[in-house]
Motif scaffolding. Sequence first.
Motif, mmCIF file in Angstrom:
data_model
loop_
_atom_site.group_PDB
_atom_site.id
_atom_site.type_symbol
_atom_site.label_atom_id
_atom_site.label_comp_id
_atom_site.label_asym_id
_atom_site.label_seq_id
_atom_site.Cartn_x
_atom_site.Cartn_y
_atom_site.Cartn_z
ATOM 1 N N PHE A 10 -117.517 -2.260 -122.877
ATOM 2 C CA PHE A 10 -118.164 -1.388 -121.939
ATOM 3 C C PHE A 10 -117.186 -0.732 -121.230
ATOM 4 O O PHE A 10 -117.681 0.066 -120.290
ATOM 5 N N TYR A 11 -116.170 -0.351 -121.699
ATOM 6 C CA TYR A 11 -115.044 0.044 -120.691
ATOM 7 C C TYR A 11 -115.340 1.563 -120.478
ATOM 8 O O TYR A 11 -115.588 2.307 -119.610
ATOM 9 N N VAL A 12 -115.608 2.172 -121.646
ATOM 10 C CA VAL A 12 -115.923 3.740 -121.761
ATOM 11 C C VAL A 12 -117.294 3.935 -120.716
ATOM 12 O O VAL A 12 -117.613 4.938 -119.886
ATOM 13 N N THR A 13 -118.285 3.111 -121.066
ATOM 14 C CA THR A 13 -119.556 3.168 -120.564
ATOM 15 C C THR A 13 -119.634 3.054 -118.895
ATOM 16 O O THR A 13 -120.312 3.788 -118.077
ATOM 17 N N LEU A 14 -118.673 1.977 -118.645
ATOM 18 C CA LEU A 14 -118.815 1.710 -117.206
ATOM 19 C C LEU A 14 -117.803 2.934 -116.855
ATOM 20 O O LEU A 14 -118.111 3.465 -115.537
ATOM 21 N N GLY A 15 -116.921 3.384 -117.229
ATOM 22 C CA GLY A 15 -116.016 4.606 -116.670
ATOM 23 C C GLY A 15 -116.951 5.747 -116.409
ATOM 24 O O GLY A 15 -117.047 6.545 -115.523
ATOM 25 N N GLU A 16 -117.970 5.990 -117.515
ATOM 26 C CA GLU A 16 -118.651 7.178 -117.457
ATOM 27 C C GLU A 16 -120.002 6.983 -116.488
ATOM 28 O O GLU A 16 -120.531 8.023 -116.244
ATOM 29 N N GLY A 17 -120.196 5.905 -116.554
ATOM 30 C CA GLY A 17 -121.655 5.521 -115.943
ATOM 31 C C GLY A 17 -121.686 6.008 -114.396
ATOM 32 O O GLY A 17 -122.774 6.334 -113.937
ATOM 33 N N PHE A 18 -120.562 6.071 -113.762
ATOM 34 C CA PHE A 18 -120.613 6.399 -112.294
ATOM 35 C C PHE A 18 -120.185 7.708 -112.102
ATOM 36 O O PHE A 18 -120.202 8.239 -110.895
ATOM 37 N N LYS A 19 -120.082 8.639 -113.120
ATOM 38 C CA LYS A 19 -119.765 10.133 -112.925
ATOM 39 C C LYS A 19 -121.008 10.681 -113.021
ATOM 40 O O LYS A 19 -122.142 10.261 -113.648
ATOM 41 N N SER A 20 -121.360 12.153 -112.543
ATOM 42 C CA SER A 20 -122.547 12.852 -112.741
ATOM 43 C C SER A 20 -122.676 13.220 -114.180
ATOM 44 O O SER A 20 -121.750 13.476 -114.816
ATOM 45 N N PRO A 21 -123.876 13.142 -114.632
ATOM 46 C CA PRO A 21 -124.056 13.382 -116.132
ATOM 47 C C PRO A 21 -123.786 14.845 -116.750
ATOM 48 O O PRO A 21 -123.894 15.767 -116.010
ATOM 49 N N THR A 22 -123.045 14.790 -118.105
ATOM 50 C CA THR A 22 -122.824 16.057 -118.575
ATOM 51 C C THR A 22 -124.113 16.792 -119.139
ATOM 52 O O THR A 22 -124.082 18.101 -119.209
ATOM 53 N N THR A 23 -124.985 16.007 -119.772
ATOM 54 C CA THR A 23 -126.128 16.523 -120.176
ATOM 55 C C THR A 23 -127.019 17.271 -119.001
ATOM 56 O O THR A 23 -127.195 16.750 -117.915
ATOM 57 N N VAL A 24 -127.402 18.256 -119.429
ATOM 58 C CA VAL A 24 -128.467 19.156 -118.593
ATOM 59 C C VAL A 24 -129.763 19.018 -118.819
ATOM 60 O O VAL A 24 -130.101 18.878 -120.337
ATOM 61 N N GLN A 25 -130.804 18.972 -117.888
ATOM 62 C CA GLN A 25 -132.093 18.649 -118.522
ATOM 63 C C GLN A 25 -132.712 20.330 -119.164
ATOM 64 O O GLN A 25 -133.499 20.882 -118.208
ATOM 65 N N TYR A 26 -132.124 20.591 -119.935
ATOM 66 C CA TYR A 26 -132.766 21.874 -120.875
ATOM 67 C C TYR A 26 -134.290 21.718 -121.068
ATOM 68 O O TYR A 26 -134.606 20.692 -121.537
ATOM 69 N N PRO A 27 -135.053 22.412 -121.070
ATOM 70 C CA PRO A 27 -134.868 23.677 -120.517
ATOM 71 C C PRO A 27 -135.164 24.048 -118.943
ATOM 72 O O PRO A 27 -135.277 25.013 -118.469
ATOM 73 N N LYS A 28 -135.214 22.673 -118.213
ATOM 74 C CA LYS A 28 -135.463 22.946 -116.655
ATOM 75 C C LYS A 28 -134.283 23.528 -116.247
ATOM 76 O O LYS A 28 -134.307 24.400 -115.362
ATOM 77 N N GLU A 29 -133.075 22.760 -116.595
ATOM 78 C CA GLU A 29 -132.011 23.599 -116.177
ATOM 79 C C GLU A 29 -131.112 24.158 -117.316
ATOM 80 O O GLU A 29 -131.333 23.737 -118.389
ATOM 81 N N HIS A 30 -130.321 25.098 -116.781
ATOM 82 C CA HIS A 30 -129.588 25.907 -117.946
ATOM 83 C C HIS A 30 -128.045 25.492 -117.456
ATOM 84 O O HIS A 30 -127.600 25.277 -116.343
ATOM 85 N N ARG A 31 -127.289 25.387 -118.717
ATOM 86 C CA ARG A 31 -125.787 25.104 -118.281
ATOM 87 C C ARG A 31 -125.205 26.613 -118.476
ATOM 88 O O ARG A 31 -125.395 27.592 -119.070
ATOM 89 N N ASP A 32 -123.850 26.601 -117.871
ATOM 90 C CA ASP A 32 -123.210 27.812 -117.870
ATOM 91 C C ASP A 32 -122.500 27.907 -119.347
ATOM 92 O O ASP A 32 -121.963 26.742 -119.861
ATOM 93 N N MET A 33 -122.536 29.016 -120.119
ATOM 94 C CA MET A 33 -122.240 29.022 -121.261
ATOM 95 C C MET A 33 -120.648 29.275 -121.129
ATOM 96 O O MET A 33 -120.130 29.830 -120.201
ATOM 97 N N GLY A 34 -119.809 29.058 -122.256
ATOM 98 C CA GLY A 34 -118.412 29.145 -122.240
ATOM 99 C C GLY A 34 -118.116 30.708 -122.433
ATOM 100 O O GLY A 34 -119.114 31.557 -122.591
#
Lengths: 163, 889
Positions: A10-34
């Motif tokens: 669970f190491y990775v899961t736990l590590g990521e679990g407390f960060k804010s998510p990378t996935t954006v709720q498209y199309p409600k949200e847009h992410r900045d393009m590179g």
Amino acid sequence: MSLIDRFRGFYVTLGEGFKSPTTVQYPKEHRDMGHRFRGLPVLVTDVSTGEEKCTACGLCATACPNNVISMTSEPHATKGRHPVTYTIQAPRCLFCGLCVESCPVKAIQMSHVFELATTDRNNLLYDKEKLLELGRGIYDEIEQTESGAWLEVTRFPEEAVTR
Amino acid sequence: MTTEQNIDMVTLTIDGKEVTVPKGTFVLHAAKQVGVEIPNFCQYPDLRPFGACRTCMVEIVTRRSTIDISCSAPVSEGMQVFTRSQKVLDAQRFAVEALLVDHPIDCPICDASGECELQNHAYYTNVRVNNPLARPKMSWEYETLSESVMIKRDRCVLCGRCVRVCDELVGATALAWAERGFQSYIDGAFGQDLKDSPCVSCGLCIEVCPVGALLNTSYHDTARAWFLKRVQTICTFCGVGCNMELHVEEATGQIKRIIGKQDSGMNGEQLCARGFFGYEFVQGKDRLQTPLVRKNGELVESTWQEALALIAERLPQYRGDSFAGIAGAHNTNEENYLFNKFVRCVMGSNHIDHDAGVGQGVRQAGLRDVFGSDAPTNAFLDIFENARCVLILGSNLSATHPVFSYKLQTAIRRKGIKLIIAAPQALPLSQIADINLQYRAGAEADLLNGLAALVAQRELVAQEYVGDRVDGVDEWIQTAQTYTPEGIAANTGVPVALLEQAAEMYATGGAGADGRLDTGLFPPSTIVYSAGLTLRDGGEEIEYGAAALALLTGNVGRSGAGVNPLKVANNGQGALDMGCAPFLLPGERPLEEPEFRRSLEQAWGLSNPLPSRPGLGLAAMLQAARAGRIRAMYIMGSNPAQAHGNPQVASEALANLEFLVVQDMFRTPTAEYADVVLPACSWAEKDGTYTSAERRIQRVNKALTNHGQSIPDWTILVHVLERMGFERLYTSSDQILAEIASVVPQYGGVDRRTLERPGTVVTLRPGKVYRNPSIDEVRRVGAHWPTTENDPHGTPVLYADGFPGGKARLIPVPFRQGQSMGDGVYGGTVQVSLYHQGTGTMTSRCPTLVSLHENGAADSSPERGRGVGMLQSPNLKQSGYSTGQLTDI
Ligand code: SF4
Ligand code: SF4
Ligand code: SF4
Ligand code: SF4
Ligand code: SF4
Ligand code: FES
């Protein structure tokens, strides 16, 4: 031993679990393009004059492998030439960016606009007004690199905001 | 056409390829023959070598000074030339870099981009630095020199092509260099504004400019060269029949510009203002889009269905003598042929004519009585190449047949051809004439018959020739005795001495009384005039005089000689050949001869005989319509309401008709009287053939899609016939051409293939152009009628083997004391302007031409002739860069 192994799983899961998510709720949200994302090519306005930069030289239309771009031109007092009409047939565009590379005055840029789906194919015919509207907020800036050289870089609207 | 014999040939090696060329050829042209291209700016075909730009350098290893400019280095035996050695490339690169020092390199906004020779040379010579000196570049703003020409001087490479073509090829001498050295720039000659200068807006300077310095005002910034589709076609205005290339933008389907093209036709790269700027009407806003039908007294938009149904219903009622048709001198041969067939067979009427110029129909009497045909006898190139003396009669050819006059002046100045100008007022060409006969307007017949009488009296007659080929000599000589030099002088207002001088110069081909050739004849002299000159009462007497003068001196049926009445409209000759005249059948065969009628009835498979009584001509037709004897008319591409000398008569006549059908591109004043107006295609929208004033049949090619609902005139006729109950006869203009080739004897063997083949070499004159055989062959497209199956290239010189009727027949014109017709013979109907053609249906819809005309550009009226620059500099013939004489080398 086995318990530690279990937590290690669970190491990775736990590590990521407390960060804010990378996935954006498209199309409600847009992410900045590179920065180098290649969306629909659009026309850029010259901020000092408020007019399009394009001089209707036709190089982009020539560079385009798919005959996407067409224009008609007329003489212009300051720029020399000026496009009367300028059309991009988006369905044919393969977003290669050759038009941008060919433009001698940086009047056309690959924008970050990619949502082209529509219910009427006529909407995919982008005329000059639409293209200028989409290109609003794109501008060039001179920036010094770490090595000290000056470089012209293109800024997109969202980059201007995040800065 | 002649081929110069006994020329020394020289063999040399260029880049390892061996080539043999005539002595005197320059290395650059020799290289071209083996496919080696050398960059160049100032070199231009048919101009003297100039040696100004130094981009054409090559290495000649067999000489001491190894690097030399190839455009001016003559070949020599055993020469070894390298065009791409390192030394050459370095030298060439330096030349191009030097040109770029002050060059703006604004290619993206430059009209020349994509066809710019500087771009090409920079690429070819591998230029990698721009402005190595890094000093500020000189800069010039756009300047509009005239309605037609713009200049951006910082792009100029000072090659001088523009200055030189304007002087050598156009004869206008409107441009010159100003200042010296770095300050040097191109400007109007003598510091004049181009608008007031002799510039005739021919556009040649724009066309030859290798860079984007000289610009075409109407093309400027409206297209890019590489998006243009190029379609070869023929000019639609005057009888010269210039070959041209329409440049059509593919995306918009519009003509963007027109250029002439080297090696395409008689005109080479030259056009006149009409040809160069006369295309805007095609895209005119007021082009007819749909058929119009008169309802409740108003012409309203309608459909083809309705319009054709109406015609099919009404027209048959007028079969026979109450119907008349007017064909179009600007229509193709195919259309006129079909129209003729329609009027004669379907409508059973011989009332058919066309506007042969100045609103007049075809004249019956004239050259045809003497020679058997009124076609011009000699081809243009033949005149330029071989004539030794030219007599221009009463016509301002610079306005009526511009490119002919430009090319003629070049030939005259280069080859020392003698020029006699007989005209009531000074013409642009008068300045280079050897003799100017300024006669009283209207005295042409007196003058020509007088000159012929003088020739007879001075015993300059070619006795043997006349004995062999001419009838009626004795009677003619008897009548000629009534002419005394004093009498002629009194009638024409030309001094006796000048008359005698002119008679001698013409009769002896400018060689003087002891200049006889081995053949016993004198060098050839030719007579040229616009056919519009004789379209008036008594016009035939002028032609009898011209023919007598030419026949007596043995000047018919020879190279460089002849009598050449040039038809005014671009297909005036074709309309006549197709039988659009009340008394002639196709092929200029008299209607009254039953055998001709019978052969035509057979060819057309008619069951009823053709009407045998000659019909009414244009003027008589309108009179008859006014009197109510002609009740219906069909007018194709003609505008009698405006062209007629008396518009009142014409409009009354047209208004009096019961039924009038008009086919045209626009709502002309004539169309206003119509019951049905059918929209026709312009010349750029159809295929077909035109026959130029030199009898050259040439092909017109479709370049644009049809405008609105318009269709070509021949298609309209096919539809009308179909509605009237005939089966669909033709599906392409080529089918009509094939029928013409079988029915019209002169057009035998003509077909699309023979007309479309690349030009044939008609003259070879190495070592015989101005120290520069750049044009050692001239290509000709099309064919001169009469053509036959075996010789589809045709006959540039008529009557070389005798006349159609065996011998020519001299027709005496008795001398009448004090009877010249005086001023005002044209009754104010002729408006001779370079910038207009006919009634201006087309030209008045071309903004550039209109503004040139209205602002009084050169040759826009007799008062605003040219000559300004030349008159100010009477010694121009000897000036530095002006063309000298042709030299043999
Ligand atoms: S390349 Fe640039 S300046 Fe030229 S037409 Fe295209 S967008 Fe306009
Ligand atoms: S003249 Fe040629 S090189 Fe100069 S700006 Fe125009 S296209 Fe470019
Ligand atoms: S006449 Fe006028 S348009 Fe023609 S070459 Fe001379 S300057 Fe140019
Ligand atoms: S304007 Fe054009 S043709 Fe004339 S000298 Fe300059 S570059 Fe040559
Ligand atoms: S109007 Fe006559 S001279 Fe001028 S381009 Fe046309 S055919 Fe040639
Ligand atoms: S072309 Fe030879 S010097 Fe210009």
